[in-house]
Design a protein around this motif. Structure first.
Motif, PDB file in Angstrom:
ATOM      1  N   ASP A 168      -3.297  10.304  -0.042  1.00 47.83           N
ATOM      2  CA  ASP A 168      -3.798   9.465  -1.255  1.00 47.83           C
ATOM      3  C   ASP A 168      -3.337   7.777  -0.994  1.00 47.83           C
ATOM      4  O   ASP A 168      -2.080   7.752  -0.594  1.00 47.83           O
ATOM      5  CB  ASP A 168      -3.130   9.650  -2.450  1.00 47.83           C
ATOM      6  N   ILE A 169      -4.121   6.929  -1.246  1.00 47.00           N
ATOM      7  CA  ILE A 169      -3.933   5.457  -0.962  1.00 47.00           C
ATOM      8  C   ILE A 169      -4.053   4.920  -2.317  1.00 47.00           C
ATOM      9  O   ILE A 169      -5.179   4.860  -2.871  1.00 47.00           O
ATOM     10  CB  ILE A 169      -4.529   5.046   0.249  1.00 47.00           C
ATOM     11  N   ALA A 170      -2.940   3.896  -2.468  1.00 46.20           N
ATOM     12  CA  ALA A 170      -3.021   2.898  -3.692  1.00 46.20           C
ATOM     13  C   ALA A 170      -2.735   1.691  -3.189  1.00 46.20           C
ATOM     14  O   ALA A 170      -1.582   1.665  -2.544  1.00 46.20           O
ATOM     15  CB  ALA A 170      -2.398   3.322  -4.930  1.00 46.20           C
ATOM     16  N   ILE A 171      -3.371   0.603  -3.484  1.00 42.56           N
ATOM     17  CA  ILE A 171      -2.997  -0.826  -2.955  1.00 42.56           C
ATOM     18  C   ILE A 171      -2.839  -1.692  -4.174  1.00 42.56           C
ATOM     19  O   ILE A 171      -3.672  -1.626  -5.146  1.00 42.56           O
ATOM     20  CB  ILE A 171      -4.197  -1.348  -2.098  1.00 42.56           C
ATOM     21  N   PHE A 172      -1.722  -2.293  -4.145  1.00 41.98           N
ATOM     22  CA  PHE A 172      -1.401  -3.268  -5.170  1.00 41.98           C
ATOM     23  C   PHE A 172      -1.295  -4.733  -4.605  1.00 41.98           C
ATOM     24  O   PHE A 172      -0.489  -4.904  -3.567  1.00 41.98           O
ATOM     25  CB  PHE A 172       0.165  -2.889  -5.802  1.00 41.98           C
ATOM     26  N   LYS A 173      -1.566  -5.660  -5.532  1.00 40.96           N
ATOM     27  CA  LYS A 173      -1.364  -7.211  -5.185  1.00 40.96           C
ATOM     28  C   LYS A 173      -1.132  -7.828  -6.339  1.00 40.96           C
ATOM     29  O   LYS A 173      -2.080  -7.674  -7.394  1.00 40.96           O
ATOM     30  CB  LYS A 173      -2.295  -7.693  -4.305  1.00 40.96           C
ATOM     31  N   ASP A 174      -0.188  -8.885  -6.814  1.00 42.15           N
ATOM     32  CA  ASP A 174      -0.258  -9.345  -7.994  1.00 42.15           C
ATOM     33  C   ASP A 174       0.226  -8.492  -9.195  1.00 42.15           C
ATOM     34  O   ASP A 174      -0.473  -8.693 -10.028  1.00 42.15           O
ATOM     35  CB  ASP A 174      -1.322 -10.468  -8.188  1.00 42.15           C
ATOM     36  N   ALA A 185       0.735  -1.288   0.161  1.00 40.58           N
ATOM     37  CA  ALA A 185       0.007   0.039   0.107  1.00 40.58           C
ATOM     38  C   ALA A 185       1.091   1.147  -0.067  1.00 40.58           C
ATOM     39  O   ALA A 185       1.746   1.394   0.963  1.00 40.58           O
ATOM     40  CB  ALA A 185      -0.980   0.026   1.027  1.00 40.58           C
ATOM     41  N   ILE A 186       0.697   2.152  -1.027  1.00 41.74           N
ATOM     42  CA  ILE A 186       1.469   3.440  -1.015  1.00 41.74           C
ATOM     43  C   ILE A 186       0.419   4.282  -0.343  1.00 41.74           C
ATOM     44  O   ILE A 186      -0.737   4.573  -0.472  1.00 41.74           O
ATOM     45  CB  ILE A 186       1.805   3.812  -2.299  1.00 41.74           C
ATOM     46  N   VAL A 187       1.077   5.047   0.792  1.00 45.78           N
ATOM     47  CA  VAL A 187       0.462   5.991   1.562  1.00 45.78           C
ATOM     48  C   VAL A 187       1.178   7.414   1.234  1.00 45.78           C
ATOM     49  O   VAL A 187       2.203   7.655   1.732  1.00 45.78           O
ATOM     50  CB  VAL A 187       0.397   5.781   2.950  1.00 45.78           C
TER      51      VAL A 187
END
Length: 454
Positions: free
Chosen positions: A216-222, A206-208
């Motif tokens: 701003d938040i963006a969550i990455f997986k796979d 998660a980038i905060v």
């Protein structure tokens, strides 16, 4: 220097507006040509609320960048954030008319277009539709369905939604500042380009991005974007709390926060004080660093709790969705001392500070080292991607045209059907390779709106 030899990122933030001019060197790294920075006037919590002041600030930042780079800036890639941005998950499917034929990009675009017809709240519009994984008939968890056969094509989507009024206001400011928008990009996605590694996106991260007006938040997986959101609080509200709690002016509150602020009061000594000069002959004011840290801690904990709520909403604490790479803190607010330790404690996830200079080749004076430049450099990287794509598009178009011309020279009636199939295949390949980027697709919507108005 020719205009196509360099790219420009324009970050319209709540506290500052930054313009960065750069190009890609022979080693694939980014070479910074010039930087311009101006105080942001007319932007509140990521949203433009004064058109004329915002235009003036943009002009100032662009002029500085032009002078330091020695070039004339025409096109810019611009970031967008604000509390109006939200995301949702949606699943949809289409039934293909000819299952014996393999799935093409046209089928995927047809499925995306169907999702874009979802009914939103009044004033909202779908900005972008991001496919996460696909299902063809009974086979699921497919990352790339093109080339497969099947009747039913289904996908899970990450849908980004925002107020088009806010997007149009940014477009107007950029246009009236004498610039052309090359693309519009969500700021958390731009920041992630600048500070996250491919391994982190694969493992789950998660980038905060703690800015002046928003987080701003963006969550990455796979390697897939799973969740985005904007919290309407940032470093600016911490400054306001210090101003009120210590009864000092905003300028001194900001200086206190930057130089002496700490997110963990227990790490500060009771006996340490800092002196603030009095106003107009009044006595100087002494402020305890422990008291300062307590004020900062209360607000930072509130912001981190909101981050935690978003992580839980995504499911980051479930085994399957676990964020192995934890959290990457970036933005100007991440410069706060001991923030990483507090984030570790509050979320239970390991965290690090994301610096944006990893991809920069010539930052010898460490001017761009600070995490506050993550979004600006990410926007520059988005612009460079668009520029890099254009020569490839032209070359691919030439190859398709040459193939068509070659067929036309040898054409016979009995092979006309074969030629038609070949041409269609060529166009499909071209469409697949030159699909618009995320930022370009948003920009096309904005351009269409202004054309309709005119």
């Amino acid at each position: 220097m020719e205009n196509n030899e360099y790219s420009v990122g324009l970050d319209i933030g709540t506290t500052k507006i930054v313009t960065i001019v750069g190009r890609r060197n022979e080693h694939g790294k980014i070479e910074i040509l010039g930087v311009g920075k101006a105080k942001s006037l007319g932007v509140h919590k990521g949203i433009v609320n004064n058109i004329s002041q915002t235009i003036s600030s943009i002009k100032s930042a662009v002029e500085q960048a032009q002078n330091s780079a020695g070039v004339k800036i025409h096109k810019v890639t611009v970031g967008i954030a604000g509390k109006h941005i939200r995301s949702l998950q949606h699943s949809d499917y289409i039934m293909r008319d000819h299952p014996e034929e393999y799935i093409t990009e046209d089928d995927i675009e047809k499925l995306k277009d169907q999702v874009k017809k979802l009914v939103m709240l009044p004033g909202e519009e779908i900005i972008h539709v991001l496919p996460q994984d696909y299902k063809v008939d009974s086979e699921g968890e497919i990352q790339e369905p093109v080339g497969m056969h099947g009747k039913r094509l289904e996908a899970n989507f990450h849908v980004v939604v925002g107020q088009m009024g806010s997007i149009r206001n940014i477009a107007r400011c950029v246009r009236e500042a004498g610039l052309e928008m090359e693309a519009l990009t969500l700021e958390p996605l731009a920041s992630s380009e600048a500070v996250l590694t491919k391994e982190e996106k694969e493992a789950g991260v998660a980038i905060v991005d703690i800015g002046g007006g928003t987080t701003d938040i963006a969550i990455f997986k796979d390697n897939i974007i799973r969740h985005t959101c904007v919290i309407p609080y940032g470093g600016g509200i911490i400054t306001d709390d210090i101003k009120e709690g210590c009864s000092i002016i905003e300028k001194h509150a900001e200086q206190l926060k930057v130089k002496f602020g700490s997110a963990v009061p227990d790490l500060e000594k009771d006996s340490t004080f800092v002196t603030i000069p009095g106003l107009h002959g009044r006595n100087d004011k002494e402020i305890s660093l422990k008291t300062l840290a307590q004020i900062v801690n209360a607000r930072v904990e509130e912001i981190l709790e909101m981050v935690n709520t978003e992580l839980k909403a995504y499911g980051a604490f479930e085994q399957k969705k676990k964020l192995i790479a934890g959290i990457v803190l970036t933005g100007g607010g991440s410069n706060l001392r001991h923030l990483r330790q507090l984030a570790n404690y509050t979320t239970g996830l390991d965290s690090r500070i994301g610096f944006a200079n990893e991809y920069v080749a010539n930052d010898k004076n460490q001017q761009l080292k600070g995490p506050e430049y993550a979004t600006s450099i990410g926007l520059l990287m988005e612009s460079l991607k668009i520029r890099d794509k254009k020569p490839y598009e032209a070359e691919l178009q030439k190859q398709v045209e040459a193939k068509i011309a070659e067929k036309e020279d040898k054409i016979e009636p009995q092979i006309s059907e074969e030629l038609t199939v070949e041409i269609e295949k060529g166009h499909r390949e071209l469409a697949k390779k030159v699909r618009p980027t995320f930022g370009e697709s948003i920009l096309n919507k904005v351009k269409k709106f202004f054309e309709e108005v005119e």
